[in-house]
Motif scaffolding. Sequence first.
Motif: not given
Length: 534
Positions: A287-290, A318-321, A327-334, A357-363
């Motif tokens: 909700a805060k991100s939204q 990115f979120v809408e498309s 959101l983008p995947v965090k990429g962190v594994l426990p 995902d980050a590359e798409i946002v960067y573009r």
Amino acid sequence: MASPSPKSPEQSEKTKQYDRQLRLWGDHGQFALENGHICLVNATVLGTEVLKSIVLPGVGAITIVDDKIVTDEDIGSNFFLECSSKGLNRGSEALRLLLELNPAVQGNAVQEPPDQILKENPDFFKSFTVVIATSLGEKTIQDLAQHLWDVNVPLILCRSVGFLGSFRIQMKEHAVIETHPDNEQTDLRLDVPFHALSEYLDSFDIDTLDLKDHGHIPWIVIIYKAVQKWRVNNPHWPMSRKEKNEIKGIIQDFIRKDENGVPINEENFEEAIRAVNTALMPTFLPAKSQELLYCSAATNITKESTPFWIMCAALRGFVESEGKGNLPVKGVLPDMTASTDHYIKLQNLYRTQASMDAEIVYRKVQQIVAQLHCENISEADVKLFCRHAHDLHLISGSSIVSEYQLTSSVASYIARHLEEPDVMMVHYILMRASEIFQSEHCRAPGDWEPEGDIAKLKTCVTKLLSDVSCSPFPKDDHVHEMCRYGGAEIHSVSAFLGGCVAHEAIKIVTKQYKPVNNTFIYDAGSTNTATFTF
């Protein structure tokens, strides 16, 4: 292949010196700190204690603005003044001793009063990352606060008198990307696995694995397979406690048994059972991100928009498309019990998807920057933003001037909190009343005649309470205590508060961790603290 060259002795020594703090805010946080320039107005006991805790971790530069001359009282309470300092400029002497703590820090002393600087050279304060002020008169506080609000430089106003202390942070807007939450939510996407993850998970068949491999598959796979089996008869995602217990039961059935029917101890399956509650959290847009992505500052981007809002706008795209509402995947594994090959392969899957995902946002960021012809945003900054997009935090501050002018919203806020029993707001009223007293009498209450100043200070308190439509205090105990302090700074109180202020300043400079939003009050007598948002 040639072996990498060893690190320089200077770098290794620096890393060793700052090892503990690098674990808190990383190399990029340390870089931001080393590029920070802190201005302290008045090298009082509290002021020097603040700088001590900023110089030690390696801030880039400090400037002390202080036109006062060192007195016996200063020497008796300030650890950063010597007997030989008497009669010399307080700021210059404190600076000399503070810089001995860390030779890497640059320092400068300005022997002029702040109100004169504001009048003759107002641009002086523009160059600082944060301004910290203490022991100022009421008019100077408001003039300095208004100027820093106009030029958008954060201000931390500090007070220390007797057993009481407080600080007030003034910032127009402060965006925190790396909030470092105590309990960071994992981002496994088991309910909506991306293509590579789906292929990897589907490649396992728990029933046909030999015993050796059975005990080394990651628990993510185990939970996913259990959910698949459960969903044969349940089309939805398991959410309730009962449904999650059913998943745990299926995992329990997966555990192999020896020839006597006794379950074999397989740590990865035990881990899977413990991880069910967190791993089955559905993927959603917080909700805060939204709220941030769809607020006006993110939807109405202009050339003057900060990098934070430009990245928010790109992230919304990115979120809408591509993100399909996520959101983008965090990429962190426990951490988990698994074979090295399995863990590394799984880890690389998440990291690769996060990078894509980050590359798409960067573009998308680059497109916005090109359209607006504004300053470029680095790919590293966008990757960091995407990595922490689930926990973004924004502080929209209020000005100290509006607080001091007791606008209707501030007055009602104070009145509401004064109605509570044993509330710390009483100390706020007393410190504000002391500032009014000092403006009228050019000295702290109780400095010369404690008994005679009680009635005068009570008049200041009564006026303040009247301005916020509150009745006078039933007892004068707090007023008596404030006059007994005589405006003196107790070193132990200032040292504690100075550490607190330094922490907040470092949060602001590094843009990591959530700073206090707005006012912090400390009562050393009862060891109570409180925060208020005016």
